[in-house]
Design a protein around this motif. Structure first.
Motif, mmCIF file in Angstrom:
data_model
loop_
_atom_site.group_PDB
_atom_site.id
_atom_site.type_symbol
_atom_site.label_atom_id
_atom_site.label_comp_id
_atom_site.label_asym_id
_atom_site.label_seq_id
_atom_site.Cartn_x
_atom_site.Cartn_y
_atom_site.Cartn_z
ATOM 1 N N ASP A 276 62.363 52.355 43.118
ATOM 2 C CA ASP A 276 62.832 53.519 43.856
ATOM 3 C C ASP A 276 64.205 53.247 44.450
ATOM 4 O O ASP A 276 64.485 52.136 44.925
ATOM 5 N N VAL A 277 65.051 54.259 44.440
ATOM 6 C CA VAL A 277 66.353 54.187 45.105
ATOM 7 C C VAL A 277 66.228 54.934 46.424
ATOM 8 O O VAL A 277 66.032 56.156 46.444
ATOM 9 N N THR A 278 66.294 54.205 47.527
ATOM 10 C CA THR A 278 66.135 54.795 48.851
ATOM 11 C C THR A 278 67.484 54.871 49.556
ATOM 12 O O THR A 278 68.380 54.064 49.314
ATOM 13 N N ALA A 279 67.590 55.854 50.431
ATOM 14 C CA ALA A 279 68.849 56.059 51.145
ATOM 15 C C ALA A 279 69.112 54.917 52.110
ATOM 16 O O ALA A 279 68.231 54.512 52.872
ATOM 17 N N ARG A 280 70.343 54.425 52.090
ATOM 18 C CA ARG A 280 70.737 53.353 53.005
ATOM 19 C C ARG A 280 71.384 53.912 54.266
ATOM 20 O O ARG A 280 71.806 53.141 55.134
ATOM 21 N N LEU A 281 71.477 55.226 54.343
ATOM 22 C CA LEU A 281 72.055 55.884 55.515
ATOM 23 C C LEU A 281 71.514 57.299 55.587
ATOM 24 O O LEU A 281 70.788 57.745 54.695
ATOM 25 N N THR A 282 71.844 57.993 56.650
ATOM 26 C CA THR A 282 71.456 59.393 56.832
ATOM 27 C C THR A 282 72.646 60.279 56.490
ATOM 28 O O THR A 282 73.779 59.989 56.878
ATOM 29 N N GLN A 283 72.380 61.352 55.750
ATOM 30 C CA GLN A 283 73.454 62.246 55.329
ATOM 31 C C GLN A 283 73.092 63.703 55.639
ATOM 32 O O GLN A 283 72.041 64.167 55.205
ATOM 33 N N PRO A 284 73.945 64.430 56.368
ATOM 34 C CA PRO A 284 75.085 63.898 57.114
ATOM 35 C C PRO A 284 74.610 63.082 58.313
ATOM 36 O O PRO A 284 73.517 63.321 58.828
ATOM 37 N N PRO A 285 75.429 62.144 58.764
ATOM 38 C CA PRO A 285 74.995 61.266 59.856
ATOM 39 C C PRO A 285 74.863 62.001 61.181
ATOM 40 O O PRO A 285 74.099 61.588 62.058
ATOM 41 N N VAL A 286 75.646 63.059 61.369
ATOM 42 C CA VAL A 286 75.561 63.916 62.557
ATOM 43 C C VAL A 286 75.655 65.356 62.078
ATOM 44 O O VAL A 286 76.019 65.625 60.929
ATOM 45 N N SER A 287 75.333 66.289 62.945
ATOM 46 C CA SER A 287 75.467 67.699 62.577
ATOM 47 C C SER A 287 76.939 68.046 62.407
ATOM 48 O O SER A 287 77.792 67.630 63.209
ATOM 49 N N MET A 288 77.246 68.811 61.347
ATOM 50 C CA MET A 288 78.623 69.120 61.004
ATOM 51 C C MET A 288 78.805 70.601 60.743
ATOM 52 O O MET A 288 77.853 71.324 60.410
ATOM 53 N N SER A 289 80.036 71.036 60.866
ATOM 54 C CA SER A 289 80.351 72.437 60.601
ATOM 55 C C SER A 289 80.370 72.696 59.103
ATOM 56 O O SER A 289 80.886 71.884 58.321
ATOM 57 N N ALA A 290 79.812 73.838 58.696
ATOM 58 C CA ALA A 290 79.837 74.240 57.301
ATOM 59 C C ALA A 290 80.940 75.253 57.026
ATOM 60 O O ALA A 290 81.079 75.711 55.891
ATOM 61 N N MET A 291 81.714 75.591 58.037
ATOM 62 C CA MET A 291 82.756 76.608 57.896
ATOM 63 C C MET A 291 83.973 76.247 58.744
ATOM 64 O O MET A 291 83.866 75.486 59.708
ATOM 65 N N ASP A 292 85.100 76.813 58.391
ATOM 66 C CA ASP A 292 86.256 76.817 59.297
ATOM 67 C C ASP A 292 86.044 77.936 60.300
ATOM 68 O O ASP A 292 85.720 79.072 59.926
ATOM 69 N N GLY A 293 86.214 77.624 61.580
ATOM 70 C CA GLY A 293 86.010 78.649 62.599
ATOM 71 C C GLY A 293 86.021 78.058 63.987
ATOM 72 O O GLY A 293 86.873 77.208 64.303
ATOM 73 N N TYR A 294 85.015 78.454 64.794
ATOM 74 C CA TYR A 294 84.938 77.989 66.182
ATOM 75 C C TYR A 294 83.511 77.561 66.492
ATOM 76 O O TYR A 294 82.537 78.277 66.195
ATOM 77 N N ALA A 295 83.386 76.377 67.081
ATOM 78 C CA ALA A 295 82.093 75.892 67.561
ATOM 79 C C ALA A 295 81.831 76.508 68.924
ATOM 80 O O ALA A 295 82.658 76.421 69.839
ATOM 81 N N VAL A 296 80.677 77.154 69.036
ATOM 82 C CA VAL A 296 80.363 77.908 70.258
ATOM 83 C C VAL A 296 78.916 77.644 70.658
ATOM 84 O O VAL A 296 78.147 77.042 69.912
ATOM 85 N N ARG A 297 78.567 78.148 71.833
ATOM 86 C CA ARG A 297 77.163 78.245 72.238
ATOM 87 C C ARG A 297 76.696 79.634 71.858
ATOM 88 O O ARG A 297 77.312 80.627 72.230
ATOM 89 N N CYS A 298 75.617 79.728 71.068
ATOM 90 C CA CYS A 298 75.204 81.051 70.583
ATOM 91 C C CYS A 298 74.859 81.983 71.736
ATOM 92 O O CYS A 298 75.002 83.216 71.621
ATOM 93 N N ALA A 299 74.433 81.428 72.881
ATOM 94 C CA ALA A 299 74.126 82.275 74.034
ATOM 95 C C ALA A 299 75.365 83.009 74.535
ATOM 96 O O ALA A 299 75.261 84.121 75.087
ATOM 97 N N ASP A 300 76.558 82.404 74.319
ATOM 98 C CA ASP A 300 77.794 83.024 74.807
ATOM 99 C C ASP A 300 78.263 84.178 73.931
ATOM 100 O O ASP A 300 79.138 84.955 74.330
ATOM 101 N N VAL A 301 77.702 84.269 72.695
ATOM 102 C CA VAL A 301 78.157 85.337 71.788
ATOM 103 C C VAL A 301 77.005 86.253 71.413
ATOM 104 O O VAL A 301 77.024 86.895 70.365
ATOM 105 N N ALA A 302 75.986 86.303 72.271
ATOM 106 C CA ALA A 302 74.855 87.184 72.004
ATOM 107 C C ALA A 302 75.280 88.639 72.032
ATOM 108 O O ALA A 302 74.689 89.496 71.364
#
Length: 404
Positions: A36-62
């Protein structure tokens, strides 16, 4: 004579997977994983943006439009170090880590900005346009199982999992020995009683396509001395495949010569058409598969016996190309006591069904017919006559509609 099923079972029972070896990732395409070939790391290692734009709190744009204060920027590969609080936003680009406090991304086309202030024009839910940490794979997860022939996609996954090399099964070395005084190689002068050799080339192609390494020993003359001399080249092979010289004729010497050298014969003659004179045994540590000399018979037997043998040596699971079903495009006659393999083309019928069309001539000397065939329609022993539209089983040969 024994049945095709029994013969195949005996061949496979005599073989086991070859040892493993390490290869670099650039050499891994088409190889078979030994573990078996097992992952030697986590991908992605942290949460990342999937778009160009602005990172926000969804509560602020309800409710929109919503005006937010721009507090920074996060390009790909350079995380924003601060924290996104109420009423704040961070300019972010695809692939950049999500900043602390933000839980969604608003696409830039859904915003207006004057530099210091961002106006959000469309609401987003939590984790919208965010690739969460580990969404692809996590450290320790199996990405590629053992016993898989690696595709380009698999190689890419192994690279993403941070493997520069992989443990794979060694390629089977298959010695090929053709026999016959009448055989000459393509391009050589052709005498009045000679024919051009094709079996060794067809077998080498099948072996290569199945992940093996063909070793052509040449063409043995119809003398014990010539055959004995060339067969010594198979001593380090994982399997020896002979072509011709195995039937009951006076000049068919393979069984006798190999027997004199100590071959333990398992079986000889199969209740099938084409390919009745098929032999299997063991010469020392080397399994021996004796194929008929007739070119079509040789190739049909290679599909039925050599191909699964190579899969066993490579540690692949049971034959993936199991029998499938289609409807007949033309009637076929009642069969006799031998299992018959009719060369046929495949097409798609008016209702989307798969249609097998056996060629009118099934003469086992016709290589042109075999080359045009997409499959072998299987006719069991004593099968009754079948009409157009009846369901039949077939073995795929590849190409045609099956390659779509």
């Amino acid at each position: 004579m024994i049945s095709v099923a029994e013969a195949r079972s005996r061949v496979l029972a005599a073989l086991s997977p070859l040892p493993a070896e390490l290869v670099g990732l650039t050499e891994a395409l088409g190889r078979v994983t030994a573990e078996d070939v097992t992952a030697r790391l986590t991908q992605p290692p942290v949460s990342m943006s999937a778009m160009d734009g602005y990172a926000v709190r969804c509560a602020d744009v309800a409710q929109v439009p919503a005006k937010l204060r721009r507090i920074g920027e996060a390009p790909a590969g350079n995380a924003f170090k601060g924290h996104v609080g109420p009423g704040e936003a961070v300019r972010i680009f695809t692939g950049a880590p999500m900043p602390d406090g933000a839980d969604a991304v608003v696409m830039q086309e859904d915003t207006e900005s004057d530099g210091a202030t961002v106006t959000v024009l469309r609401t987003v839910g939590r984790h919208r346009h965010v690739r969460l940490a580990g969404i692809d794979f996590r450290r320790g997860e199996v990405g590629i199982p053992a016993g898989r022939m690696l595709t380009a996609r698999d190689v890419g996954l192994a690279a993403a999992m941070n493997w520069p090399w992989l443990r794979v099964r060694r390629r089977p070395r298959v010695a090929i020995l053709a026999t016959g005084d009448e055989i000459v190689l393509p391009g050589e002068p052709l005498g009045p009683d000679q024919i051009v050799s094709s079996n060794a080339f067809a077998l080498a192609g099948l072996i290569t396509a199945c992940g093996g390494v063909p070793v052509n020993l040449g063409v043995a003359l119809d003398t014990p001395e010539s055959l004995a001399r060339l067969v010594t080249g198979a001593e380090r092979a994982d399997i020896l495949v002979t072509s011709g010289g195995a039937s009951a004729g006076e000049y068919d010497l393979v069984r006798g010569v190999l027997g004199d050298r100590g071959m333990d014969l398992d079986f000889y003659k199969i209740a099938m058409r084409p390919g009745k004179p098929l032999m299997f045994g063991r010469l020392g540590d080397v399994p021996v598969l004796g194929l008929p000399g007739n070119p079509v018979s040789s190739q049909v037997c290679a599909v039925l016996f050599l191909r699964p043998a190579l899969r066993r040596l490579l540690g692949l699971p049971a034959e993936e190309e199991t029998r499938r079903t289609a409807v007949l495009g033309r009637p076929v006659k009642q069969n006799d006591q031998r299992e018959d393999y009719l060369r046929a083309s495949l097409s798609i019928g008016p209702d989307g069904e798969l249609v097998a069309n056996p060629f009118e001539s099934q003469d086992s000397s016709l290589l042109t017919v075999l080359a045009r065939a997409d499959c072998l329609v299987v006719r069991p022993p004593f099968a009754p006559a079948a009409s157009a539209g009846d369901t039949v089983e077939f073995l795929p040969l590849g190409g045609g509609v099956l390659s779509l």
